[in-house]
Design an enzyme around this catalytic site. Sequence first.
Site, mmCIF file in Angstrom:
data_model
loop_
_atom_site.group_PDB
_atom_site.id
_atom_site.type_symbol
_atom_site.label_atom_id
_atom_site.label_comp_id
_atom_site.label_asym_id
_atom_site.label_seq_id
_atom_site.Cartn_x
_atom_site.Cartn_y
_atom_site.Cartn_z
ATOM 1 N N TYR A 1 0.865 -1.184 0.000
ATOM 2 C CA TYR A 1 0.000 0.000 0.000
ATOM 3 C C TYR A 1 0.895 1.225 0.000
ATOM 4 O O TYR A 1 1.769 1.368 0.863
ATOM 5 C CB TYR A 1 -0.887 -0.015 1.239
ATOM 6 N N ASP B 1 9.507 3.239 -0.164
ATOM 7 C CA ASP B 1 8.424 3.752 0.667
ATOM 8 C C ASP B 1 8.725 3.351 2.103
ATOM 9 O O ASP B 1 8.481 2.229 2.522
ATOM 10 C CB ASP B 1 7.085 3.164 0.196
ATOM 11 N N LYS C 1 5.205 8.273 9.077
ATOM 12 C CA LYS C 1 4.747 8.008 10.437
ATOM 13 C C LYS C 1 5.792 8.269 11.524
ATOM 14 O O LYS C 1 5.524 8.984 12.481
ATOM 15 C CB LYS C 1 4.219 6.585 10.515
#
Length: 460
Positions: A166, A268, A296
Amino acid sequence: MNIDNTLHSKPAVGTGLVAGLDTARSAQLFEAACKLIPGGVNSTARATWSGWSPYPLFVKSGQGSRVTDVDGNEYIDYLLGLGPMIFGHRPPRVTQAVVDFIQNRGTVFALPTEDEARLAQKVIDAVPSIDQVRLCNTGTEAVLYATRLARAFTRRHKIIRFEGMYHGFSDGVYWSKHPAIDKAGPDAHPIAVAQGPGMPRGVEDNLIILPWNDPQALAETIAREGDSIAAVLTEPVMCNTGCILPQPGYLEAMREITSKHGIVLIFDEVITGFRLGLGGAQARLGIKPDLSVFAKGIGGGFPVAAMGGRADIMALVANGTVSMAGTYSANGIAIAAANAALDELATPGLHAQLDAVSDELRAGLGKVLADAGLPAYVVGIGPLMQVWFARKPIHNYRDAERHADQEIFRRWWQGMLARGVLFHPGAYENLFVSTAHTRADIAATLDAARAVAAELARSV
């Protein structure tokens, strides 16, 4: 789970979330929220069809390694906001930095502050591959810019991405996250499957979907179509179909092949960045991508993201060829939080201690499951892990679909939640450990795990 039926079902207020746990107030709040908010929540990961059935927990507060719900239940928290709370909840240093910035300086100016360059220098010093960096608001936004920049730099249009990963919800990459295998083509040659309706036609023509951990499939695809491939977009550790580690040599082969063909390698590191070490997964695993995306871990619980990499690629941003815009990019709250978070993360020995606590949990869970005779094992690296209930090893998304027992995982989650241990009910999410977790937390978690594993063993 039938998504259509779930979408239109009413919250089962009379049905408890987990047997033996009073969550009546959460049920009431969810029923009220559904009248005002589609699905009753503001993100898919909190929705009933993502496992929070018949309703999600409503949180009252969090402190350190614990959260308390509106019914007064306290949990050891391994959900950690799906990863951002690397220091646990309300970390004093980050919280105070944000409060001070707001009270003394403001929030949004649409002009730069000197704090931005200080933060950029910290990122560059920490991450091996970063020459220059731009700030964004979310991981989705940062990935969008990274893929756009790769296309502009290479003057090619295709992006390779991998089933089960994702990379945010933008139209360009929101494909083949968790597709139905019977609709996704053969194992060795998957086809692009939209994550849902509403995608513009033709986007899939710019994507090549591959199985992860298969260097041969990657090499053959690049040999065949390399002249049209702008980038390979990957997580260095697969974190959106549970936790799946790269096979030995896989990332090294990926780096070698992409370099040889002038293809931009994008990591990522939204989840792994600053969590698996100050330099992220790329430093820990010894791989140097061309562009990297972070979110994050960088903000210590506040919304901030970053995208950076090689100076020659970032030059297209510097000269205005590729626009990176955003009213809220590098806002005062984000800058203050990230500066404080990176200062905290740079504390000598912090990641070693975080790893030690995490390793104790991972090894302990593995032993508990083995001692109970369950067909299960734990996969992880540092403060990132997941339990797989499977009789075979899982190396990619299709392995997970075929071999992971989602029903046993749900029963595992229910048992742990009833005993005060919180993580996501979906096996395709992860358990996160924070610097606020103590060995006492780990011991209490393992005590709960022994009880739940014993119950599962009697019924499996």
